[in-house]
Design a protein around this motif. Structure first.
Motif, PDB file in Angstrom:
ATOM      1  N   HIS A 192      52.773 -27.831 -11.173  1.00 53.12           N
ATOM      2  CA  HIS A 192      54.058 -29.315 -10.785  1.00 53.12           C
ATOM      3  C   HIS A 192      55.067 -29.460  -9.786  1.00 53.12           C
ATOM      4  CE1 HIS A 192      51.086 -30.396 -14.308  1.00 53.12           C
ATOM      5  NE2 HIS A 192      51.459 -28.784 -15.211  1.00 53.12           N
ATOM      6  N   CYS A 227      56.929 -36.630 -10.995  1.00 52.51           N
ATOM      7  CA  CYS A 227      56.045 -34.899 -11.048  1.00 52.51           C
ATOM      8  C   CYS A 227      55.347 -35.050  -9.709  1.00 52.51           C
ATOM      9  CB  CYS A 227      54.952 -34.910 -11.605  1.00 52.51           C
ATOM     10  SG  CYS A 227      54.297 -33.487 -11.086  1.00 52.51           S
ATOM     11  N   GLU A 229      54.059 -32.852  -7.593  1.00 51.77           N
ATOM     12  CA  GLU A 229      53.007 -32.248  -6.803  1.00 51.77           C
ATOM     13  C   GLU A 229      51.253 -33.184  -7.815  1.00 51.77           C
ATOM     14  OE1 GLU A 229      53.045 -29.389  -4.533  1.00 51.77           O
ATOM     15  OE2 GLU A 229      50.960 -29.930  -4.444  1.00 51.77           O
ATOM     16  N   CYS A 231      48.938 -32.754 -10.117  1.00 55.96           N
ATOM     17  CA  CYS A 231      48.372 -32.370 -10.767  1.00 55.96           C
ATOM     18  C   CYS A 231      47.198 -32.198 -11.523  1.00 55.96           C
ATOM     19  CB  CYS A 231      49.484 -31.558 -11.484  1.00 55.96           C
ATOM     20  SG  CYS A 231      50.998 -33.497 -12.763  1.00 55.96           S
ATOM     21  N   HIS A 235      48.687 -37.333 -13.483  1.00 54.78           N
ATOM     22  CA  HIS A 235      50.062 -37.283 -12.487  1.00 54.78           C
ATOM     23  C   HIS A 235      51.268 -37.891 -12.226  1.00 54.78           C
ATOM     24  CE1 HIS A 235      51.965 -36.118  -8.936  1.00 54.78           C
ATOM     25  NE2 HIS A 235      51.492 -36.618  -8.454  1.00 54.78           N
ATOM     26  N   MET A 238      53.993 -38.617 -15.442  1.00 52.27           N
ATOM     27  CA  MET A 238      54.442 -37.678 -16.077  1.00 52.27           C
ATOM     28  C   MET A 238      56.003 -37.702 -15.763  1.00 52.27           C
ATOM     29  SD  MET A 238      52.652 -33.775 -15.694  1.00 52.27           S
ATOM     30  CE  MET A 238      54.545 -32.636 -15.325  1.00 52.27           C
TER      31      MET A 238
HETATM   32 CU   LIG Z   1      52.613 -32.468 -12.988  1.00 50.36          CU
END
Ligand SMILES: [Cu+2]
Length: 268
Positions: A192, A227, A229, A231, A235, A238
């Motif tokens: 992340h 976040c 990256e 993930c 994603h 978050m």
């Molecule tokens: Cu993430």
């Protein structure tokens, strides 16, 4: 047709300015380092503008001035030592002008010594976990219920009416203004990345590795990030919310958190 396209473009620009969240540039932020980073970014930007103007200026001038219809004769030399030395030396000088202040800022950004507060940040699919090392506080921070409900298929809620849609959490990180906060960033599953533009922090959360960074907020307020990256499927759900408060309010918050003994998230 062209008029229509131009009007469409104008519409986009007007719509863009109507939504203040959509800035073109990066934010100046609220830490000394974020302001320095912004300054570096603008310095490099203006160098690029200047280089663009000079290079395209010479190119366009040459194309127009020395075109065949004006009777231009091609030159017959193949090398110019002077030109080669210049077009090597000038970029080197420009790069050095950029590199020196950039290196200074990078050294400061890496200097995580003597923090006032240390927080271990762990990325999970798909929420964040925060652990205040010395205060004995730890909690999960998940997407706020208002966004969770609105994002569901056929939720019947217009997401434009949800305040801070996808940028709100149930439990924000709380830190005091003026304190040096060290962040130890890691992950429990996949990679992340913890990103808060106003703090000028974007740090990868990698399983098995602890990345260090720090910030010192110079003003109170709520600062949001995500976040950054890719993930997994959630994603985009978050977010990160950091609340910078007065030292008194921070102490009060720590006490409440310690007394509540709430160690894990109740939602999700
Ligand atoms: Cu993430």
């Amino acid at each position: 047709m062209i008029r229509k396209a131009a009007l469409g473009l104008l519409g986009l620009i007007v719509a863009g300015t109507a939504n203040a969240e959509w800035g073109l540039n990066m934010p100046k932020g609220v830490t000394e380092l974020s302001k320095e980073t912004y300054g570096l970014h603008m310095m490099v930007f203006w160098w690029c503008v200047a280089i663009g103007v000079v290079v395209f200026g010479v190119m366009i001038y040459s194309l127009v001035k020395h075109r065949k219809s004006q009777g231009a004769e091609p030159a017959d030399f193949s090398h110019s030592t002077v030109a080669e030395v210049l077009w090597t030396a000038i970029p080197v000088v420009i790069l050095l002008i950029m590199a020196v202040p950039a290196a200074e800022t990078m050294l400061k950004a890496e200097d995580t010594r003597d923090p006032d507060i240390s927080i271990v940040i762990t990325g999970y699919q798909w929420k964040w976990h925060y652990k205040y090392q010395d205060e004995g506080i730890e909690f999960f921070s998940s997407l706020a219920r208002s966004s969770v409900d609105a994002r569901r298929l056929d939720s019947g809620t217009d997401v434009n009416t949800v305040e801070n849609y996808l940028l709100e959490v149930d439990r924000p990180v709380v830190v005091p203004v003026g304190a040096k906060v060290r962040l130890l960033v890691t992950s429990n599953d996949v990679i992340h990345s913890w990103w808060v533009p106003d703090l000028s922090i974007k740090k990868d959360a990698v399983p098995g590795i602890i990345n260090e960074t720090w910030f010192r907020a110079e003003q109170t307020g709520t600062f949001r990030g995500q976040c950054t990256e890719l993930c997994g499927k959630d994603h985009g759900y978050m977010p990160v919310v950091v609340e910078v408060v007065e030292p008194d309010a921070y102490v009060a918050w720590v006490e409440t958190r310690q007394q509540s003994g709430e160690r894990v998230a109740t939602s999700q």
